[in-house]
Design a protein around this motif. Structure first.
Motif, PDB file in Angstrom:
ATOM      1  N   ASP A  62      62.952  -5.393  27.773  1.00  0.00           N
ATOM      2  CA  ASP A  62      62.402  -6.754  27.730  1.00  0.00           C
ATOM      3  C   ASP A  62      63.305  -7.721  26.972  1.00  0.00           C
ATOM      4  O   ASP A  62      63.365  -8.912  27.299  1.00  0.00           O
ATOM      5  CB  ASP A  62      61.023  -6.753  27.050  1.00  0.00           C
ATOM      6  CG  ASP A  62      59.951  -6.091  27.891  1.00  0.00           C
ATOM      7  OD1 ASP A  62      60.160  -5.947  29.102  1.00  0.00           O
ATOM      8  OD2 ASP A  62      58.907  -5.721  27.327  1.00  0.00           O
ATOM      9  N   ILE A  66      63.967 -11.695  27.788  1.00  0.00           N
ATOM     10  CA  ILE A  66      63.405 -12.762  26.947  1.00  0.00           C
ATOM     11  C   ILE A  66      64.519 -13.664  26.423  1.00  0.00           C
ATOM     12  O   ILE A  66      64.379 -14.897  26.391  1.00  0.00           O
ATOM     13  CB  ILE A  66      62.595 -12.172  25.781  1.00  0.00           C
ATOM     14  CG1 ILE A  66      61.419 -11.338  26.307  1.00  0.00           C
ATOM     15  CG2 ILE A  66      62.067 -13.279  24.871  1.00  0.00           C
ATOM     16  CD1 ILE A  66      60.692 -10.549  25.227  1.00  0.00           C
ATOM     17  N   SER A 112      59.246 -17.605  33.167  1.00  0.00           N
ATOM     18  CA  SER A 112      58.465 -16.766  32.248  1.00  0.00           C
ATOM     19  C   SER A 112      58.851 -15.306  32.484  1.00  0.00           C
ATOM     20  O   SER A 112      58.662 -14.791  33.586  1.00  0.00           O
ATOM     21  CB  SER A 112      56.962 -16.948  32.489  1.00  0.00           C
ATOM     22  OG  SER A 112      56.571 -18.269  32.194  1.00  0.00           O
ATOM     23  N   LEU A 115      57.254  -8.927  31.364  1.00  0.00           N
ATOM     24  CA  LEU A 115      57.420  -7.827  30.414  1.00  0.00           C
ATOM     25  C   LEU A 115      57.112  -6.482  31.068  1.00  0.00           C
ATOM     26  O   LEU A 115      56.290  -6.387  31.979  1.00  0.00           O
ATOM     27  CB  LEU A 115      56.501  -8.033  29.203  1.00  0.00           C
ATOM     28  CG  LEU A 115      56.691  -9.328  28.416  1.00  0.00           C
ATOM     29  CD1 LEU A 115      55.824  -9.306  27.166  1.00  0.00           C
ATOM     30  CD2 LEU A 115      58.155  -9.547  28.051  1.00  0.00           C
ATOM     31  N   TYR A 144      51.983  -7.924  20.890  1.00  0.00           N
ATOM     32  CA  TYR A 144      53.089  -8.207  21.807  1.00  0.00           C
ATOM     33  C   TYR A 144      52.585  -8.469  23.220  1.00  0.00           C
ATOM     34  O   TYR A 144      52.892  -9.503  23.827  1.00  0.00           O
ATOM     35  CB  TYR A 144      54.046  -7.018  21.790  1.00  0.00           C
ATOM     36  CG  TYR A 144      55.225  -7.122  22.716  1.00  0.00           C
ATOM     37  CD1 TYR A 144      56.091  -8.212  22.672  1.00  0.00           C
ATOM     38  CD2 TYR A 144      55.499  -6.105  23.629  1.00  0.00           C
ATOM     39  CE1 TYR A 144      57.190  -8.284  23.517  1.00  0.00           C
ATOM     40  CE2 TYR A 144      56.593  -6.166  24.466  1.00  0.00           C
ATOM     41  CZ  TYR A 144      57.437  -7.262  24.407  1.00  0.00           C
ATOM     42  OH  TYR A 144      58.521  -7.334  25.246  1.00  0.00           O
ATOM     43  N   TYR A 145      51.799  -7.547  23.747  1.00  0.00           N
ATOM     44  CA  TYR A 145      51.351  -7.665  25.136  1.00  0.00           C
ATOM     45  C   TYR A 145      50.209  -8.665  25.295  1.00  0.00           C
ATOM     46  O   TYR A 145      50.114  -9.343  26.328  1.00  0.00           O
ATOM     47  CB  TYR A 145      50.950  -6.294  25.680  1.00  0.00           C
ATOM     48  CG  TYR A 145      52.134  -5.382  25.908  1.00  0.00           C
ATOM     49  CD1 TYR A 145      53.070  -5.663  26.891  1.00  0.00           C
ATOM     50  CD2 TYR A 145      52.335  -4.246  25.123  1.00  0.00           C
ATOM     51  CE1 TYR A 145      54.172  -4.846  27.104  1.00  0.00           C
ATOM     52  CE2 TYR A 145      53.432  -3.416  25.323  1.00  0.00           C
ATOM     53  CZ  TYR A 145      54.343  -3.724  26.314  1.00  0.00           C
ATOM     54  OH  TYR A 145      55.434  -2.904  26.505  1.00  0.00           O
ATOM     55  N   ASP A 148      51.565 -12.259  25.511  1.00  0.00           N
ATOM     56  CA  ASP A 148      52.099 -12.533  26.843  1.00  0.00           C
ATOM     57  C   ASP A 148      50.975 -12.771  27.839  1.00  0.00           C
ATOM     58  O   ASP A 148      51.053 -13.679  28.681  1.00  0.00           O
ATOM     59  CB  ASP A 148      52.964 -11.355  27.295  1.00  0.00           C
ATOM     60  CG  ASP A 148      53.634 -11.614  28.632  1.00  0.00           C
ATOM     61  OD1 ASP A 148      54.533 -12.475  28.686  1.00  0.00           O
ATOM     62  OD2 ASP A 148      53.255 -10.969  29.618  1.00  0.00           O
ATOM     63  N   GLN A 151      49.318 -16.234  27.447  1.00  0.00           N
ATOM     64  CA  GLN A 151      50.111 -17.366  27.917  1.00  0.00           C
ATOM     65  C   GLN A 151      49.961 -17.617  29.416  1.00  0.00           C
ATOM     66  O   GLN A 151      50.222 -18.720  29.886  1.00  0.00           O
ATOM     67  CB  GLN A 151      51.593 -17.145  27.576  1.00  0.00           C
ATOM     68  CG  GLN A 151      51.900 -17.160  26.098  1.00  0.00           C
ATOM     69  CD  GLN A 151      51.356 -18.393  25.403  1.00  0.00           C
ATOM     70  OE1 GLN A 151      51.656 -19.524  25.784  1.00  0.00           O
ATOM     71  NE2 GLN A 151      50.537 -18.177  24.383  1.00  0.00           N
ATOM     72  N   LYS A 152      49.509 -16.605  30.144  1.00  0.00           N
ATOM     73  CA  LYS A 152      49.372 -16.764  31.591  1.00  0.00           C
ATOM     74  C   LYS A 152      48.300 -17.780  31.963  1.00  0.00           C
ATOM     75  O   LYS A 152      48.336 -18.341  33.061  1.00  0.00           O
ATOM     76  CB  LYS A 152      49.073 -15.406  32.236  1.00  0.00           C
ATOM     77  CG  LYS A 152      50.249 -14.447  32.151  1.00  0.00           C
ATOM     78  CD  LYS A 152      49.930 -13.106  32.795  1.00  0.00           C
ATOM     79  CE  LYS A 152      51.125 -12.155  32.702  1.00  0.00           C
ATOM     80  NZ  LYS A 152      50.850 -10.836  33.297  1.00  0.00           N
ATOM     81  N   ASN A 236      57.421 -20.357  23.008  1.00  0.00           N
ATOM     82  CA  ASN A 236      56.715 -19.149  23.444  1.00  0.00           C
ATOM     83  C   ASN A 236      57.652 -17.958  23.578  1.00  0.00           C
ATOM     84  O   ASN A 236      57.307 -16.831  23.195  1.00  0.00           O
ATOM     85  CB  ASN A 236      56.009 -19.404  24.779  1.00  0.00           C
ATOM     86  CG  ASN A 236      54.818 -20.330  24.636  1.00  0.00           C
ATOM     87  OD1 ASN A 236      54.276 -20.498  23.545  1.00  0.00           O
ATOM     88  ND2 ASN A 236      54.413 -20.956  25.725  1.00  0.00           N
ATOM     89  N   ASN A 237      58.835 -18.201  24.105  1.00  0.00           N
ATOM     90  CA  ASN A 237      59.774 -17.090  24.286  1.00  0.00           C
ATOM     91  C   ASN A 237      60.389 -16.641  22.961  1.00  0.00           C
ATOM     92  O   ASN A 237      60.735 -15.461  22.811  1.00  0.00           O
ATOM     93  CB  ASN A 237      60.856 -17.475  25.290  1.00  0.00           C
ATOM     94  CG  ASN A 237      60.335 -17.438  26.718  1.00  0.00           C
ATOM     95  OD1 ASN A 237      59.684 -16.486  27.128  1.00  0.00           O
ATOM     96  ND2 ASN A 237      60.595 -18.488  27.473  1.00  0.00           N
ATOM     97  N   ARG A 240      57.802 -14.354  21.706  1.00  0.00           N
ATOM     98  CA  ARG A 240      57.919 -13.085  22.429  1.00  0.00           C
ATOM     99  C   ARG A 240      59.060 -12.241  21.864  1.00  0.00           C
ATOM    100  O   ARG A 240      58.912 -11.029  21.654  1.00  0.00           O
ATOM    101  CB  ARG A 240      58.187 -13.347  23.919  1.00  0.00           C
ATOM    102  CG  ARG A 240      56.988 -13.751  24.738  1.00  0.00           C
ATOM    103  CD  ARG A 240      57.329 -13.738  26.222  1.00  0.00           C
ATOM    104  NE  ARG A 240      56.187 -14.135  27.039  1.00  0.00           N
ATOM    105  CZ  ARG A 240      55.972 -15.377  27.477  1.00  0.00           C
ATOM    106  NH1 ARG A 240      56.853 -16.339  27.188  1.00  0.00           N
ATOM    107  NH2 ARG A 240      54.911 -15.658  28.193  1.00  0.00           N
TER     108      ARG A 240
END
Length: 261
Positions: A62, A66, A112, A115, A144-145, A148, A151-152, A236-237, A240
Motif C-alpha cells: 500500500d 499512497i 484514491s 488499499l 488504518y482500514y 479508508d 472516506q468512501k 487524507n492520503n 493514510r
C-alpha cells in the motif's frame, strides 16, 4: 478391563487401589487434554506468524500507492494554484504553456488509492483476528482500514466537484490542445510536464486559450473549490500514509518477537 478392576477394588473396599486407578484415569485424561491444547496452541502460533507476514506484505504494497496518491494531489493542487495565478497574471501562461493547458484539463482529477485488505478481511470473516495476540496491532489495523472505509462516503461529493470543474472548463482548450494533453501525457505524472517540447504549442493559440479562460468567470470563481478538493486529497492520503507506517512498525516489531520464540 479397567472398569471391571475398579469395581472389584470398590467391592473389596480397597480404597487406595481405587484412588490409584482414578488417579491414572484422570491423570491420563488431563495429560491428553494438555497435549491436545499444546498442539493446538502450536498450530495457532504458526497461523499467527503467517498472518503477521501476510499483513505486513499487504501494507507494504500500500505504501508506494499512497505515496503516489500524495504526489498526484500535490501536482494537481499546484495546477489549481497555477490557474489562479494565470487568472491574476495572464502572462504566466506564456511562461509555462504546457502547465497551463494540462491544468485546465486535469486540475480536478483525483486518485484514491485502493488499499490491500485481503488478509485483514479474511481474519475478520473467519474469526482469526483472535490469533493476533498484540492488542495494539489490532487497534492500528482497525484504524488504518476503517479510516479508508469512512472516506468512501465522501466520494460522491468529490465526483460532483470534479464534474463541475470539467463542465466549466469544457471548450477552453482547442481540439488540438486537448489531443496533445490526452495523447502525450494521458494522466499527467509528477515531472512529466518539464519534458514536453514547447514547440508543440503555438504562442498565438495559447493567447487565444488564455482569453477564453479569462472570459470564463464561472470557472475562475470555481478554482478555489478545485484547489480545496486537492488539499483534502493531500490531507487524507497523508493520514493514510501515517497509519500505514504505524501499522508496519508494529507488525515488524512484533514479527521480531515471534521469531525469537
Amino acid at each position: 478391563m479397567l472398569v471391571r478392576r475398579s469395581i472389584d477394588y470398590f467391592r473389596q473396599h480397597d480404597w487406595f487401589a481405587v484412588f490409584v486407578e482414578l488417579f491414572v484415569v484422570v491423570g491420563g485424561l488431563l495429560l491428553a487434554f494438555q497435549i491436545d491444547r499444546w498442539w493446538e496452541q502450536q498450530l495457532e502460533r504458526i497461523q499467527e506468524v503467517e498472518y503477521v507476514a501476510r499483513l505486513t506484505t499487504d501494507v507494504e504494497s500500500d505504501v508506494p500507492v499512497i505515496q503516489q496518491a500524495i504526489e498526484l494531489a500535490k501536482l494537481r493542487k499546484g495546477m489549481a494554484d497555477f490557474l489562479m495565478r494565470v487568472a491574476e497574471t495572464p502572462t504566466a501562461a506564456n511562461e509555462h504553456p504546457m502547465h497551463f493547458i494540462a491544468a485546465v484539463q486535469q486540475a480536478a482529477f483525483t486518485y484514491s488509492p485502493l488499499l490491500t485488505n485481503h488478509t485483514f478481511d479474511d481474519m475478520r470473516s473467519t474469526g482469526n483476528l483472535r490469533l493476533l495476540r498484540e492488542v495494539e496491532i489490532k487497534k492500528a489495523l482497525f484504524s488504518y482500514y476503517n479510516f479508508d472505509q469512512d472516506q468512501k462516503q465522501y466520494r460522491p461529493l468529490q465526483f460532483l466537484s470534479e464534474s463541475r470543474h470539467f463542465e466549466l472548463a469544457a471548450g477552453i482548450l482547442s481540439h488540438d490542445q486537448a489531443r496533445l494533453v490526452q495523447d502525450t501525457l494521458a494522466i499527467v505524472q509528477p515531472g512529466a510536464l518539464d519534458n514536453i517540447d514547447r514547440s508543440l504549442l503555438k504562442p498565438d493559440e495559447i493567447e487565444a486559450t488564455v482569453e477564453r479562460f479569462l472570459e470564463n468567470e464561472a470557472l475562475i470563481e470555481w478554482l478555489p473549490e478545485t484547489r480545496q478538493l486537492q488539499v483534502e486529497q493531500l490531507i487524507n492520503n497523508e493520514i493514510r500514509l501515517a497509519n500505514a507506517r504505524n501499522v508496519l512498525k508494529l507488525l515488524r516489531d512484533y514479527s521480531e518477537t515471534l521469531e525469537l520464540h
